[in-house]
Design a protein around this motif. Structure first.
Motif, PDB file in Angstrom:
ATOM      1  N   MET A 179       0.649  -1.171   0.041  1.00  0.00           N
ATOM      2  CA  MET A 179       0.021  -0.096  -0.027  1.00  0.00           C
ATOM      3  C   MET A 179       0.813   1.290  -0.184  1.00  0.00           C
ATOM      4  O   MET A 179       0.413   2.381  -0.529  1.00  0.00           O
ATOM      5  CB  MET A 179      -0.883  -0.067   1.406  1.00  0.00           C
ATOM      6  N   ARG A 180       2.126   0.948   0.398  1.00  0.00           N
ATOM      7  CA  ARG A 180       2.765   2.589   0.598  1.00  0.00           C
ATOM      8  C   ARG A 180       3.087   3.057  -0.791  1.00  0.00           C
ATOM      9  O   ARG A 180       3.082   4.061  -1.055  1.00  0.00           O
ATOM     10  CB  ARG A 180       4.084   2.274   1.172  1.00  0.00           C
ATOM     11  N   VAL A 181       3.481   2.156  -1.735  1.00  0.00           N
ATOM     12  CA  VAL A 181       3.819   2.698  -3.208  1.00  0.00           C
ATOM     13  C   VAL A 181       2.583   3.219  -3.871  1.00  0.00           C
ATOM     14  O   VAL A 181       2.725   4.165  -4.540  1.00  0.00           O
ATOM     15  CB  VAL A 181       4.172   1.652  -4.067  1.00  0.00           C
ATOM     16  N   LEU A 182       1.385   2.594  -3.800  1.00  0.00           N
ATOM     17  CA  LEU A 182       0.356   3.061  -4.660  1.00  0.00           C
ATOM     18  C   LEU A 182      -0.806   3.878  -3.753  1.00  0.00           C
ATOM     19  O   LEU A 182      -1.472   4.794  -4.085  1.00  0.00           O
ATOM     20  CB  LEU A 182      -0.506   1.949  -5.232  1.00  0.00           C
ATOM     21  N   GLY A 183      -0.738   3.479  -2.423  1.00  0.00           N
ATOM     22  CA  GLY A 183      -1.589   4.302  -1.502  1.00  0.00           C
ATOM     23  C   GLY A 183      -2.999   3.148  -1.405  1.00  0.00           C
ATOM     24  O   GLY A 183      -3.355   2.786  -2.441  1.00  0.00           O
ATOM     25  N   PRO A 184      -3.605   3.692  -0.295  1.00  0.00           N
ATOM     26  CA  PRO A 184      -4.891   3.053  -0.140  1.00  0.00           C
ATOM     27  C   PRO A 184      -6.165   3.279  -1.035  1.00  0.00           C
ATOM     28  O   PRO A 184      -6.809   2.317  -1.155  1.00  0.00           O
ATOM     29  CB  PRO A 184      -5.275   3.251   1.260  1.00  0.00           C
ATOM     30  N   ASP A 185      -5.840   4.212  -1.655  1.00  0.00           N
ATOM     31  CA  ASP A 185      -7.250   4.708  -2.555  1.00  0.00           C
ATOM     32  C   ASP A 185      -6.834   4.445  -4.157  1.00  0.00           C
ATOM     33  O   ASP A 185      -7.831   4.740  -4.831  1.00  0.00           O
ATOM     34  CB  ASP A 185      -7.473   6.207  -2.260  1.00  0.00           C
ATOM     35  N   HIS A 186      -5.595   3.806  -4.423  1.00  0.00           N
ATOM     36  CA  HIS A 186      -5.290   3.793  -5.676  1.00  0.00           C
ATOM     37  C   HIS A 186      -6.142   2.486  -5.977  1.00  0.00           C
ATOM     38  O   HIS A 186      -6.438   1.576  -5.304  1.00  0.00           O
ATOM     39  CB  HIS A 186      -3.881   3.070  -5.753  1.00  0.00           C
ATOM     40  N   ARG A 223      -7.283  -1.112  -4.230  1.00  0.00           N
ATOM     41  CA  ARG A 223      -8.724  -1.405  -3.716  1.00  0.00           C
ATOM     42  C   ARG A 223      -9.026  -2.672  -4.223  1.00  0.00           C
ATOM     43  O   ARG A 223      -9.677  -3.590  -3.506  1.00  0.00           O
ATOM     44  CB  ARG A 223      -9.798  -0.179  -4.167  1.00  0.00           C
ATOM     45  N   SER A 224      -8.594  -3.019  -5.382  1.00  0.00           N
ATOM     46  CA  SER A 224      -9.100  -4.262  -6.088  1.00  0.00           C
ATOM     47  C   SER A 224      -8.228  -5.555  -5.282  1.00  0.00           C
ATOM     48  O   SER A 224      -9.193  -6.463  -5.254  1.00  0.00           O
ATOM     49  CB  SER A 224      -8.433  -4.093  -7.819  1.00  0.00           C
ATOM     50  N   THR A 225      -7.302  -5.346  -5.177  1.00  0.00           N
ATOM     51  CA  THR A 225      -6.561  -6.496  -4.356  1.00  0.00           C
ATOM     52  C   THR A 225      -7.072  -6.758  -3.194  1.00  0.00           C
ATOM     53  O   THR A 225      -7.469  -7.851  -2.697  1.00  0.00           O
ATOM     54  CB  THR A 225      -5.174  -5.969  -4.260  1.00  0.00           C
ATOM     55  N   ARG A 226      -7.204  -5.654  -2.286  1.00  0.00           N
ATOM     56  CA  ARG A 226      -7.935  -5.753  -0.883  1.00  0.00           C
ATOM     57  C   ARG A 226      -9.419  -6.369  -1.071  1.00  0.00           C
ATOM     58  O   ARG A 226      -9.841  -7.368  -0.242  1.00  0.00           O
ATOM     59  CB  ARG A 226      -7.937  -4.355  -0.268  1.00  0.00           C
ATOM     60  N   HIS A 227     -10.021  -5.869  -2.102  1.00  0.00           N
ATOM     61  CA  HIS A 227     -11.318  -6.518  -2.272  1.00  0.00           C
ATOM     62  C   HIS A 227     -11.238  -8.070  -2.445  1.00  0.00           C
ATOM     63  O   HIS A 227     -12.136  -8.729  -2.042  1.00  0.00           O
ATOM     64  CB  HIS A 227     -12.194  -5.947  -3.268  1.00  0.00           C
ATOM     65  N   GLY A 265     -13.967 -13.220   8.883  1.00  0.00           N
ATOM     66  CA  GLY A 265     -13.118 -12.675   8.673  1.00  0.00           C
ATOM     67  C   GLY A 265     -13.296 -11.608   7.233  1.00  0.00           C
ATOM     68  O   GLY A 265     -12.681 -10.575   7.135  1.00  0.00           O
ATOM     69  N   ALA A 266     -13.880 -12.509   6.229  1.00  0.00           N
ATOM     70  CA  ALA A 266     -14.064 -11.540   4.995  1.00  0.00           C
ATOM     71  C   ALA A 266     -15.124 -10.411   5.146  1.00  0.00           C
ATOM     72  O   ALA A 266     -14.995  -9.318   4.548  1.00  0.00           O
ATOM     73  CB  ALA A 266     -14.684 -12.696   4.001  1.00  0.00           C
ATOM     74  N   ALA A 267     -16.004 -10.548   6.010  1.00  0.00           N
ATOM     75  CA  ALA A 267     -17.110  -9.747   6.308  1.00  0.00           C
ATOM     76  C   ALA A 267     -16.335  -8.405   6.753  1.00  0.00           C
ATOM     77  O   ALA A 267     -16.574  -7.264   6.421  1.00  0.00           O
ATOM     78  CB  ALA A 267     -18.238 -10.000   7.083  1.00  0.00           C
ATOM     79  N   ASP A 268     -15.397  -8.814   7.967  1.00  0.00           N
ATOM     80  CA  ASP A 268     -14.467  -7.549   8.547  1.00  0.00           C
ATOM     81  C   ASP A 268     -13.587  -6.846   7.503  1.00  0.00           C
ATOM     82  O   ASP A 268     -13.546  -5.732   7.682  1.00  0.00           O
ATOM     83  CB  ASP A 268     -13.610  -8.405   9.647  1.00  0.00           C
ATOM     84  N   THR A 269     -13.038  -7.832   6.604  1.00  0.00           N
ATOM     85  CA  THR A 269     -12.266  -7.067   5.791  1.00  0.00           C
ATOM     86  C   THR A 269     -12.977  -6.290   4.639  1.00  0.00           C
ATOM     87  O   THR A 269     -12.335  -5.105   4.550  1.00  0.00           O
ATOM     88  CB  THR A 269     -11.378  -8.081   5.015  1.00  0.00           C
ATOM     89  N   LEU A 270     -14.058  -6.529   4.334  1.00  0.00           N
ATOM     90  CA  LEU A 270     -14.920  -5.759   3.434  1.00  0.00           C
ATOM     91  C   LEU A 270     -15.576  -4.641   3.991  1.00  0.00           C
ATOM     92  O   LEU A 270     -15.500  -3.428   3.505  1.00  0.00           O
ATOM     93  CB  LEU A 270     -16.018  -6.539   2.734  1.00  0.00           C
ATOM     94  N   ALA A 271     -15.841  -4.838   5.577  1.00  0.00           N
ATOM     95  CA  ALA A 271     -16.272  -3.527   6.147  1.00  0.00           C
ATOM     96  C   ALA A 271     -15.006  -2.507   6.078  1.00  0.00           C
ATOM     97  O   ALA A 271     -15.938  -1.284   6.356  1.00  0.00           O
ATOM     98  CB  ALA A 271     -16.849  -3.940   7.391  1.00  0.00           C
ATOM     99  N   GLU A 272     -14.093  -2.806   6.262  1.00  0.00           N
ATOM    100  CA  GLU A 272     -12.847  -1.792   6.279  1.00  0.00           C
ATOM    101  C   GLU A 272     -12.963  -1.198   4.964  1.00  0.00           C
ATOM    102  O   GLU A 272     -12.419   0.051   4.908  1.00  0.00           O
ATOM    103  CB  GLU A 272     -11.735  -2.458   6.419  1.00  0.00           C
ATOM    104  N   LEU A 273     -13.138  -1.905   3.963  1.00  0.00           N
ATOM    105  CA  LEU A 273     -13.092  -1.342   2.619  1.00  0.00           C
ATOM    106  C   LEU A 273     -14.043  -0.284   2.123  1.00  0.00           C
ATOM    107  O   LEU A 273     -14.165   0.444   1.368  1.00  0.00           O
ATOM    108  CB  LEU A 273     -12.939  -2.415   1.457  1.00  0.00           C
ATOM    109  N   LEU A 316     -16.757   4.230  -0.905  1.00  0.00           N
ATOM    110  CA  LEU A 316     -17.752   5.279  -1.095  1.00  0.00           C
ATOM    111  C   LEU A 316     -16.944   6.686  -1.119  1.00  0.00           C
ATOM    112  O   LEU A 316     -17.609   7.487  -1.787  1.00  0.00           O
ATOM    113  CB  LEU A 316     -18.615   4.954   0.031  1.00  0.00           C
ATOM    114  N   ARG A 317     -16.286   6.821  -0.455  1.00  0.00           N
ATOM    115  CA  ARG A 317     -15.307   8.225  -0.536  1.00  0.00           C
ATOM    116  C   ARG A 317     -14.573   8.455  -1.933  1.00  0.00           C
ATOM    117  O   ARG A 317     -14.899   9.492  -2.310  1.00  0.00           O
ATOM    118  CB  ARG A 317     -14.297   8.203   0.729  1.00  0.00           C
ATOM    119  N   VAL A 318     -13.931   7.570  -2.299  1.00  0.00           N
ATOM    120  CA  VAL A 318     -13.161   7.805  -3.392  1.00  0.00           C
ATOM    121  C   VAL A 318     -14.087   7.706  -4.780  1.00  0.00           C
ATOM    122  O   VAL A 318     -13.981   8.235  -5.636  1.00  0.00           O
ATOM    123  CB  VAL A 318     -12.170   6.732  -3.761  1.00  0.00           C
TER     124      VAL A 318
END
Length: 73
Positions: free
Chosen positions: A1-8, A12-16, A28-36, A41-43
């Motif tokens: 995430m440091r190179v591209l940033g969390p909003d790249h 987002r695609s990889t984390r999704h 665990g999947a629900a928790d991960t998606l809840a963070e995303l 929505l913001r971006v």
């Protein structure tokens, strides 16, 4: 995430993808998606197809987590 940033888009695609995989852990999947969801929505805005997809995926994983936690009769 440091190179591209969390909003790249790639980040987002990889984390999704990781959240969807869930490795058999519905909560665990629900928790991960809840963070995303807030990031998407913001971006992208609430009407963007990718934002709608992740909100839908979150609902599905939350439902799976509830089913897997339900006591069996």
């Amino acid at each position: 995430m440091r190179v591209l940033g969390p909003d790249h888009p790639d980040t987002r695609s990889t984390r999704h993808s990781l959240g969807r995989a869930g490795t058999g852990d519905a909560q665990g999947a629900a928790d991960t998606l809840a963070e995303l969801v807030p990031h998407f929505l913001r971006v992208l805005g609430p009407d963007h197809p990718d934002a709608l997809r992740i909100v839908n995926a979150l609902a599905r994983w939350q439902e799976r987590a509830m089913i897997s936690d339900a006591p069996s009769a």
